[in-house]
Scaffold this active site. Structure first.
Site, mmCIF file in Angstrom:
data_model
loop_
_atom_site.group_PDB
_atom_site.id
_atom_site.type_symbol
_atom_site.label_atom_id
_atom_site.label_comp_id
_atom_site.label_asym_id
_atom_site.label_seq_id
_atom_site.Cartn_x
_atom_site.Cartn_y
_atom_site.Cartn_z
ATOM 1 N N GLU A 148 -5.827 2.491 -1.353
ATOM 2 C CA GLU A 148 -4.512 2.532 -0.723
ATOM 3 C C GLU A 148 -3.560 1.542 -1.391
ATOM 4 O O GLU A 148 -2.478 1.906 -1.872
ATOM 5 C CB GLU A 148 -4.683 2.194 0.757
ATOM 6 C CG GLU A 148 -3.442 1.876 1.545
ATOM 7 C CD GLU A 148 -3.824 1.226 2.866
ATOM 8 O OE1 GLU A 148 -3.745 1.921 3.890
ATOM 9 O OE2 GLU A 148 -4.208 0.037 2.866
ATOM 10 N N ASP B 30 -2.374 3.578 10.699
ATOM 11 C CA ASP B 30 -2.122 4.670 9.759
ATOM 12 C C ASP B 30 -0.863 5.436 10.148
ATOM 13 O O ASP B 30 -0.061 5.817 9.292
ATOM 14 C CB ASP B 30 -3.310 5.631 9.729
ATOM 15 C CG ASP B 30 -4.391 5.212 8.743
ATOM 16 O OD1 ASP B 30 -4.408 4.022 8.352
ATOM 17 O OD2 ASP B 30 -5.234 6.053 8.389
#
Length: 439
Positions: A89, A304
């Site tokens: 990420e 998220d």
């Protein structure tokens, strides 16, 4: 000398600025190659905006609380400091930021580290990346998290468009390799697990795939149980349009269809009243039961989920293929957070807007607590790009004035909060752009 004429002229200038600031986007940058600087439209000076973007970039990459670290002469990594690891990420986010800002040395260092330590070079996982590593490159997990590959591919294609392939790294070939490896393929093992269809039905020997071949939606993980569901924050339809335009992998029609399916999915996954979305859900947008559902809070809006407003902004700015719905969504989610208080909303909710129970709150950095987190402040402010209501300026001002510093109990997230904050400043300043090939 102040005259009546000057007062009237100033009034009309201010009125025109205000009207322009809230004018909905009609065409995307793929077509127009134009970008709005919403900060300037809302009254900030260009020199101050430039200085602010530079300041926020330096906080992440060079400051006292930086998360970027160079290794030797040619590599570097971005670390989730609070979790003591390096994640696909963060590495892929860093590459996207670097290519957007023309920071070639940072981009190349991050890619070399990712390729050397994180990417599987052979075997059944070839082309995929271990989603979490120690800072020395040792794998904490062998499996991939699909959003990392999504950003790696897109940022590499942009690097090819910006710098070409003659500076030491064949960016386009690296992107094509990931795409070729992450298309559906058989995984061999002594005891192969089962493959699951869009709603979890068994379908025989398992395959590995970044994009689910039936739903054409991105998986939570490309293999194992994570194939059975998706993460709304992984959906960035405009990235598929980038692949369709510049990957040259003979799958342009497929990628364009993935973009359409992803937009349709977001309509289903987002609550019609609050604008909130779950962290994880089924491919049809319904909430999961058991794992990923109410039991552990995965059906809630939390870390998220913060990314979804900013991802939809990106698709709105670049493509605008779903512009009418996106404008409605932007105002819907800002209206929800406005009701919670621009300076007081917290960072986790059930998608109906109620607060989660204590055991549903996802902890971070050893703390289990609801906060007014700057990462969410940033993404909700970025949604102002889609909005025409006056409230949007309050969210932009809140981001501009927010300080990224430790909370009173000592919690501080330089990594996730810092990266989302930087992305939001790039969006709102008009600096997060489609990078076209050089002519």
């Amino acid at each position: 000398m102040i005259t009546r004429k000057n007062i009237i002229l100033s009034f009309f200038i201010l009125m025109s600025l205000g009207t322009h600031a809230f004018e909905p986007w009609k065409k995307g940058a793929f077509e127009t190659r134009k970008y709005r600087n919403l900060f300037v439209e809302m009254g900030y000076q260009q020199k101050d905006v430039d200085a602010k973007v530079k300041e926020v970039f330096n906080d992440v990459f060079h400051g006292t609380n930086k998360v970027y670290f160079e290794v030797g002469d040619s590599m570097g990594y971005i670390s989730d400091i609070k979790n003591h690891d390096v994640r696909t990420e963060g590495m892929s986010y860093g590459m996207m930021i670097a290519v957007q800002l023309g920071e070639k040395d940072i981009f190349d260092r991050l890619w070399r580290w990712s390729r050397h330590y994180m990417q599987h070079q052979e075997g059944p996982k070839e082309g995929y990346f271990a989603w979490s590593c120690k800072t020395d490159g040792t794998h904490n997990s062998e499996g991939a998290a699909s959003d990392g590959e999504l950003y790696f591919i897109t940022s590499l294609l942009f690097a090819y468009n910006r710098w070409g392939n003659d500076t030491g790294i064949n960016y386009k070939a690296e992107a094509q390799r990931i795409l070729n490896c992450t298309m559906p393929r058989q995984i061999h093992s002594d005891n192969p697990p089962q493959n699951f269809g869009p709603m979890g039905q068994q379908r025989g020997p398992r395959q590995s795939f970044l994009i689910h071949p039936e739903t054409k939606l991105i998986t939570f993980t490309p293999e194992g149980f994570g194939q059975r569901f998706t993460d709304p924050s992984y959906h960035i339809p405009a990235f598929y349009e980038v692949w369709a335009k510049w990957a040259d992998d003979e799958r342009a029609d497929f990628w364009n269809e993935c973009a359409i399916k992803s937009r349709e999915f977001l309509h289903q996954a987002i609550h019609p009243q609050t604008g909130l979305n779950p962290d994880m859900c089924n491919y049809d947008g319904t909430l999961m039961q058991g794992f990923g559902g109410r039991r552990n809070g995965g059906a809630n809006f939390r870390y998220d989920s913060w990314r979804v407003p900013m991802n939809i902004v990106l698709d709105y700015e670049w493509s605008c293929a779903d512009g009418d719905w996106q404008q409605q969504y932007g105002e819907r989610i800002q209206n929800f957070f406005y009701r919670q208080g621009v300076s007081t909303f917290v960072d986790q909710y059930r998608i109906d807007g109620s607060l989660p129970a204590d055991d549903e709150i996802l902890q971070a950095g050893g703390f289990r607590k609801l906060r007014h987190s700057i990462g969410l402040v940033a993404t909700i402010a970025s949604a102002s790009m889609m909005c025409s209501h006056e409230k949007s300026k309050e969210f932009v001002d809140a981001l501009w004035n927010a300080k990224h510093e430790p909370f009173e109990d000592g919690y501080f997230d330089a990594y996730y909060d810092g990266l989302l904050r930087l992305f939001a400043f790039l969006h709102l300043s008009g600096c997060y752009q489609v990078i076209f090939p050089k002519k």
